[in-house]
Design a protein around this motif. Structure first.
Motif, PDB file in Angstrom:
ATOM      1  N   TRP A 555       0.810  -1.214   0.000  1.00 26.86           N
ATOM      2  CA  TRP A 555       0.000   0.000   0.000  1.00 26.86           C
ATOM      3  C   TRP A 555       0.847   1.269   0.000  1.00 26.86           C
ATOM      4  O   TRP A 555       0.426   2.298  -0.578  1.00 26.86           O
ATOM      5  CB  TRP A 555      -0.937  -0.001   1.206  1.00 26.86           C
ATOM      6  CG  TRP A 555      -2.011  -1.061   1.078  1.00 26.86           C
ATOM      7  CD1 TRP A 555      -2.173  -2.142   1.830  1.00 26.86           C
ATOM      8  CD2 TRP A 555      -3.019  -1.082   0.086  1.00 26.86           C
ATOM      9  NE1 TRP A 555      -3.238  -2.900   1.390  1.00 26.86           N
ATOM     10  CE2 TRP A 555      -3.783  -2.246   0.300  1.00 26.86           C
ATOM     11  CE3 TRP A 555      -3.355  -0.240  -1.005  1.00 26.86           C
ATOM     12  CZ2 TRP A 555      -4.857  -2.607  -0.496  1.00 26.86           C
ATOM     13  CZ3 TRP A 555      -4.440  -0.603  -1.784  1.00 26.86           C
ATOM     14  CH2 TRP A 555      -5.189  -1.780  -1.537  1.00 26.86           C
ATOM     15  N   LEU A 556       2.029   1.189   0.563  1.00 27.89           N
ATOM     16  CA  LEU A 556       2.919   2.350   0.449  1.00 27.89           C
ATOM     17  C   LEU A 556       3.352   2.556  -0.989  1.00 27.89           C
ATOM     18  O   LEU A 556       3.490   3.694  -1.468  1.00 27.89           O
ATOM     19  CB  LEU A 556       4.138   2.176   1.358  1.00 27.89           C
ATOM     20  CG  LEU A 556       3.876   2.315   2.863  1.00 27.89           C
ATOM     21  CD1 LEU A 556       5.120   1.939   3.641  1.00 27.89           C
ATOM     22  CD2 LEU A 556       3.434   3.738   3.214  1.00 27.89           C
ATOM     23  N   GLY A 557       3.579   1.469  -1.687  1.00 29.81           N
ATOM     24  CA  GLY A 557       3.923   1.601  -3.097  1.00 29.81           C
ATOM     25  C   GLY A 557       2.765   2.127  -3.908  1.00 29.81           C
ATOM     26  O   GLY A 557       2.947   2.891  -4.869  1.00 29.81           O
ATOM     27  N   VAL A 558       1.558   1.743  -3.570  1.00 33.48           N
ATOM     28  CA  VAL A 558       0.376   2.240  -4.271  1.00 33.48           C
ATOM     29  C   VAL A 558       0.206   3.735  -4.047  1.00 33.48           C
ATOM     30  O   VAL A 558      -0.140   4.512  -4.958  1.00 33.48           O
ATOM     31  CB  VAL A 558      -0.878   1.473  -3.809  1.00 33.48           C
ATOM     32  CG1 VAL A 558      -2.147   2.129  -4.351  1.00 33.48           C
ATOM     33  CG2 VAL A 558      -0.796   0.019  -4.249  1.00 33.48           C
ATOM     34  N   ALA A 559       0.470   4.196  -2.830  1.00 35.45           N
ATOM     35  CA  ALA A 559       0.279   5.612  -2.511  1.00 35.45           C
ATOM     36  C   ALA A 559       1.182   6.490  -3.372  1.00 35.45           C
ATOM     37  O   ALA A 559       0.761   7.496  -3.930  1.00 35.45           O
ATOM     38  CB  ALA A 559       0.531   5.865  -1.030  1.00 35.45           C
ATOM     39  N   GLY A 560       2.456   6.156  -3.519  1.00 33.34           N
ATOM     40  CA  GLY A 560       3.373   6.904  -4.372  1.00 33.34           C
ATOM     41  C   GLY A 560       3.708   8.282  -3.889  1.00 33.34           C
ATOM     42  O   GLY A 560       4.482   8.997  -4.526  1.00 33.34           O
ATOM     43  N   ALA A 561       3.154   8.767  -2.812  1.00 31.77           N
ATOM     44  CA  ALA A 561       3.447  10.096  -2.287  1.00 31.77           C
ATOM     45  C   ALA A 561       4.839  10.120  -1.680  1.00 31.77           C
ATOM     46  O   ALA A 561       5.388   9.081  -1.301  1.00 31.77           O
ATOM     47  CB  ALA A 561       2.393  10.456  -1.247  1.00 31.77           C
ATOM     48  N   PRO A 562       5.438  11.317  -1.606  1.00 30.34           N
ATOM     49  CA  PRO A 562       6.790  11.396  -1.019  1.00 30.34           C
ATOM     50  C   PRO A 562       6.854  10.805   0.381  1.00 30.34           C
ATOM     51  O   PRO A 562       7.805  10.123   0.739  1.00 30.34           O
ATOM     52  CB  PRO A 562       7.066  12.899  -1.010  1.00 30.34           C
ATOM     53  CG  PRO A 562       6.215  13.432  -2.105  1.00 30.34           C
ATOM     54  CD  PRO A 562       4.975  12.625  -2.116  1.00 30.34           C
ATOM     55  N   GLU A 563       5.797  11.068   1.169  1.00 34.17           N
ATOM     56  CA  GLU A 563       5.818  10.516   2.522  1.00 34.17           C
ATOM     57  C   GLU A 563       5.790   8.985   2.491  1.00 34.17           C
ATOM     58  O   GLU A 563       6.491   8.315   3.255  1.00 34.17           O
ATOM     59  CB  GLU A 563       4.612  11.028   3.315  1.00 34.17           C
ATOM     60  CG  GLU A 563       4.594  12.529   3.544  1.00 34.17           C
ATOM     61  CD  GLU A 563       3.997  13.260   2.346  1.00 34.17           C
ATOM     62  OE1 GLU A 563       3.679  12.577   1.342  1.00 34.17           O
ATOM     63  OE2 GLU A 563       3.875  14.484   2.424  1.00 34.17           O
ATOM     64  N   ALA A 564       5.006   8.425   1.565  1.00 32.06           N
ATOM     65  CA  ALA A 564       4.939   6.967   1.461  1.00 32.06           C
ATOM     66  C   ALA A 564       6.253   6.392   0.984  1.00 32.06           C
ATOM     67  O   ALA A 564       6.719   5.342   1.438  1.00 32.06           O
ATOM     68  CB  ALA A 564       3.816   6.559   0.524  1.00 32.06           C
ATOM     69  N   THR A 565       6.875   7.092   0.049  1.00 26.55           N
ATOM     70  CA  THR A 565       8.159   6.605  -0.453  1.00 26.55           C
ATOM     71  C   THR A 565       9.194   6.599   0.648  1.00 26.55           C
ATOM     72  O   THR A 565      10.022   5.680   0.771  1.00 26.55           O
ATOM     73  CB  THR A 565       8.626   7.479  -1.629  1.00 26.55           C
ATOM     74  OG1 THR A 565       7.623   7.469  -2.649  1.00 26.55           O
ATOM     75  CG2 THR A 565       9.936   6.976  -2.201  1.00 26.55           C
ATOM     76  N   ALA A 566       9.156   7.646   1.480  1.00 28.02           N
ATOM     77  CA  ALA A 566      10.118   7.720   2.590  1.00 28.02           C
ATOM     78  C   ALA A 566       9.895   6.576   3.570  1.00 28.02           C
ATOM     79  O   ALA A 566      10.840   5.946   4.055  1.00 28.02           O
ATOM     80  CB  ALA A 566       9.985   9.070   3.294  1.00 28.02           C
TER      81      ALA A 566
END
Length: 631
Positions: A555-566
Motif C-alpha cells: 500500500w505504500l507503493g500504491v500511494a506513491g506520495a513522497p511521505e509513502a516513499t520515505a
C-alpha cells in the motif's frame, strides 16, 4: 486252625490263628462282576458263600448279623466292622472295608476297625469306604427347576454365582433334541470348554414333564432300576463326563438296557479322544453321538447379537475369539483379574507394559491383530517413563504375556492371531475398563502412521467419535483436537471458530493459519492471528507481523506520495524496493500463504506455547480443501 473274622460284604480275608491270611481273590472278582450286573441278587450269593465256607471247614461264619433283606428287596447292612484279634504281625497291616450301595436303617455306633489285643510290629492302616445310593424316584427334580449353574455351567463373574451367561443356539441343538426324544444313551462329544454343559442344560430344559438326576462322580447307579421300576414318569439321567461313571457301580451295558426299558434317557458328555479309545466298549458302542465344536461357527457367533446388552456377551462379540467363546464366559473375568492384579506389575513390569500396549491399541479402535514390532516399540516407549522395568528382559516379558492360562491353548493375555508375529490383547482385557486418554490416542496415532497393517484413517475417525460429545458439551481442548482431526475442511473450520470465539488461543492460531489459505479470507485470518498473538502464541505473532509488513509495502507503493516513499525506504533496502525504476503502482502482492509441514505432535500444547517456529502449527491434509472461502 482257621478262624473267620467277619468284615464287610466285600471282605476278602480270613485270618488264621497263626497270623496267616487267606485271600479269596476268586470270590471277590466273581462277586464284583455279579454286583455290576445284578443289584438284586447279591444277598443270595452271600448266603451261598456262607454255606460254602461252612462246608469247607471254616467254622464260626457269622450267620445272623451279616445282612437282612427289607421289604424293598435292597440289602441293608446293620453293622460295619473290620477286626483283627489275638495275632502277632511282623509288617504292615492294611484292613479295608468297602461298602457299596446301601440304605442304613439306623445309626450304628459300633462301626469300627478293631485291632484290640494284637501285637503289630509295623504300620497299621484302617480304611472304610461308603458309597451312598442315589435318591428314590420321588427325589428326582423337574428339569425346569434345575438351573445352568447346578448343571455345571460356570458363572461369568466371581461375585454373583447365579450369573450364568445367556444361551445362544448352537448348530447341533436340533440334532441333539431329536436324539433326546428317544430313550437310550446320548453322548455329546466335545473338548473341554466347548460349552457342553450349557448345551446339555438347554436341551434338557426343553424336555417337558421329565425329571432329572445328576449324580456325583463315583455314585453307585445299580439301584436305579429298582427305584424306578414301580414309578411311572419320564426321567433323564445326566452324567457330566461319563468316564467318571463307568465301571463297577457305574453305567454298564446291562444297566443301560434296564434303564432304557424303563424309559430313561441318559445324557452324557465325553472327550472325543477318550471316546475313540474306548469306542468298542459295549455301553459306549450303543450310544448316539453328537459332536460339538469348541470353535463357534459364523452362524453361532451371530446368534450372540441379541444378548449384547449383557456386558460379558458384549465384550465377546466385540473383542472375543470364536475359538474360545465358552472359555471366555468361564474364565474371562479371571484373566482380567490377573491383568489388574497389583502383584502382576511388580512381578512382570515390562510384561505388563507390553500387554498395556495391546490393550490401548484396541481401546483406540484397532480391531485387527498387530505386528509384534509395533507392540515392542510402544512397550519400550512406556518403559522409558516407568520405574523397575530393567529387572525383566523383553524376552521374559513376551514369554509371560503369551503364556497360556487355565490349560487352554491360545488363551493368554496376548492372544495369537493371523499367523506368526501378529498379536492382540485378549478380549476380556479390553472391555472398556482401561482408561484411554487423549495423550495415549495421540501417541498411538503417531506410532501407527507408517504401519501398513493398521488403517490410521480408521483410528482418526474413531478418535473423532470420542471427541464430538465432549466438544458439544463445551470442552475447548476437545474442540481443538476435533478441528485438527476432522475429515472435512468445513468441519475443521467450524470447531476452530467455536473454540477460538470461546477464548482458545490454540484454536485461534490454527484457524488463522487455515483461513490464510482461502482467497478473500485474509481479514478474518488477521483477526484470529492477532487474537493468538495477544494470547502469547509467538508463531502467530511472527506470521501476523510478516503479513502486515507485506501489506504495508504494497500500500505504500500504491500511494506513491513522497511521505509513502520515505516510509517504504525504511522497510526495504533501495535495491529491494517494489516498483523502483518503473512507472505506475507496484504489483499486487502474492496471495497470503504460509507453508508448513505436518506436525510430529498432534496435541495443542506441543505447538501453541510461546517461542515456536513457523513450521510448528499442525496442518493435516483434509478432504475437499477449497481454494476460496466456503459459502
Amino acid at each position: 486252625m482257621v478262624t473267620p473274622r467277619y468284615g464287610d460284604r466285600a471282605s476278602d480275608h480270613f485270618v488264621a490263628s497263626d497270623g496267616r491270611s487267606i485271600t479269596l481273590r476268586m470270590w471277590r472278582r466273581w462277586l464284583a462282576c455279579l454286583e455290576a450286573d445284578d443289584s438284586g441278587g447279591i444277598a443270595e450269593v452271600w448266603e451261598v458263600l456262607a454255606k460254602v465256607a461252612l462246608d469247607s471247614g471254616i467254622p464260626g461264619w457269622p450267620e445272623g448279623d451279616l445282612t437282612h433283606k427289607p421289604d424293598n428287596g435292597r440289602t441293608t447292612i446293620d453293622r460295619i466292622t473290620n477286626t483283627l484279634s489275638d495275632a502277632t504281625v511282623d509288617g504292615p497291616v492294611i484292613q479295608v472295608g468297602h461298602v457299596g450301595s446301601f440304605h442304613q436303617n439306623r445309626h450304628v455306633a459300633g462301626d469300627n476297625v478293631d485291632l484290640t489285643g494284637n501285637t503289630i510290629n509295623g504300620q497299621v492302616i484302617g480304611v472304610q469306604t461308603v458309597h451312598h445310593a442315589p435318591p428314590t424316584a420321588h427325589d428326582w427334580r423337574p428339569v425346569r427347576e434345575v438351573g445352568p449353574i447346578e448343571f455345571g455351567v460356570r458363572p461369568t463373574r466371581r461375585v454373583h454365582l447365579r450369573d450364568a451367561p445367556p444361551y445362544a443356539e448352537r448348530d447341533r441343538d436340533r440334532e441333539l433334541a431329536e436324539w433326546l426324544a428317544h430313550t437310550g444313551l446320548v453322548l455329546i462329544l466335545a473338548k473341554p470348554l466347548a460349552g457342553t454343559s450349557h448345551t446339555a442344560w438347554n436341551a434338557v430344559t426343553q424336555m417337558d414333564g421329565h425329571r432329572l438326576y445328576a449324580p456325583e462322580p463315583g455314585t453307585d447307579l445299580r439301584t436305579l432300576p429298582a427305584d424306578l421300576k414301580n414309578e411311572r414318569g419320564k426321567y433323564v439321567l445326566w452324567l457330566d463326563d461319563i468316564t467318571d461313571h463307568l465301571g463297577a457301580g457305574g453305567l454298564t451295558h446291562s444297566l443301560l438296557g434296564r434303564l432304557t426299558a424303563l424309559g430313561v434317557v441318559v445324557l452324557a458328555t465325553m472327550d472325543p479322544d477318550a471316546h475313540y479309545a474306548r469306542r468298542t466298549e459295549r455301553v459306549l458302542a450303543a450310544a448316539h453321538t453328537v459332536e460339538l465344536e469348541r470353535e463357534w461357527s459364523d452362524r453361532e457367533f451371530a446368534r450372540l447379537l441379541p444378548f449384547v446388552q449383557d456386558g460379558c456377551v458384549a465384550e465377546i462379540y466385540e473383542h472375543g475369539d470364536r475359538a474360545h467363546v465358552a472359555a471366555h464366559f468361564a474364565f474371562g473375568h479371571l484373566l482380567r483379574d490377573e491383568w489388574h492384579r497389583p502383584g502382576t506389575r511388580t512381578a512382570h513390569p515390562r510384561g505388563h507394559l507390553l500387554v498395556r500396549a495391546a490393550v490401548e491399541l484396541a481401546g483406540c479402535g484397532v480391531r485387527t491383530p498387530v505386528p509384534e514390532s509395533l507392540l515392542r516399540r510402544l512397550c519400550e516407549g512406556y518403559a522409558a517413563e516407568a520405574d523397575g522395568v530393567a529387572k525383566e528382559s523383553y524376552e521374559e516379558a513376551f514369554a509371560w504375556a503369551t503364556a497360556e492360562h487355565f490349560g487352554i491353548p491360545g488363551f493368554s493375555l496376548l492372544a495369537p492371531a493371523r499367523g506368526p508375529g501378529f498379536w492382540r490383547a485378549h478380549g476380556a482385557l479390553v472391555a472398556g475398563e482401561w482408561p484411554v486418554t487423549d495423550e495415549v490416542r495421540e501417541r498411538i496415532l503417531r506410532e501407527t502412521q507408517d504401519e501398513e497393517d493398521i488403517d490410521s484413517d480408521d483410528l482418526e475417525r474413531s478418535y473423532c467419535d470420542v471427541l464430538r460429545p465432549r466438544a458439544e458439551s463445551g470442552d475447548l481442548a476437545a474442540m481443538v483436537r476435533l478441528g485438527r482431526l476432522a475429515p472435512k475442511f468445513t468441519e475443521a473450520l467450524t470447531w476452530y471458530r467455536r473454540a477460538a470465539d470461546a477464548g482458545s488461543v490454540a484454536a485461534a492460531a490454527e484457524l488463522g493459519q487455515l483461513l490464510s489459505e482461502l482467497d478473500g479470507s485474509e481479514a478474518e485470518a488477521v483477526k484470529y492471528l492477532e487474537a493468538a498473538a495477544r494470547g502469547g502464541h509467538h508463531p502467530s505473532a511472527a506470521v501476523l507481523g510478516r503479513f502486515l509488513l507485506d501489506r504495508a509495502r504494497h500500500w505504500l507503493g500504491v500511494a506513491g506520495a513522497p511521505e509513502a516513499t520515505a516510509l517504504r525506504s525504511l522497510l526495504d533496502p533501495p535495491e529491494a524496493t517494489v516498483g523502483a525504476g518503473t512507472d505506475g503502482p507496484p504489483a499486487e502482492p502474492a496471495p497470503f500463504r504460509i507453508d508448513y509441514s505436518p506436525p510430529v505432535d498432534y496435541s495443542p500444547q506441543a505447538w501453541y506455547l510461546p517461542g515456536g517456529s513457523l513450521s510448528e502449527p499442525p496442518s493435516r491434509p483434509r478432504e475437499n480443501t477449497p481454494g476460496s472461502a466456503p459459502g
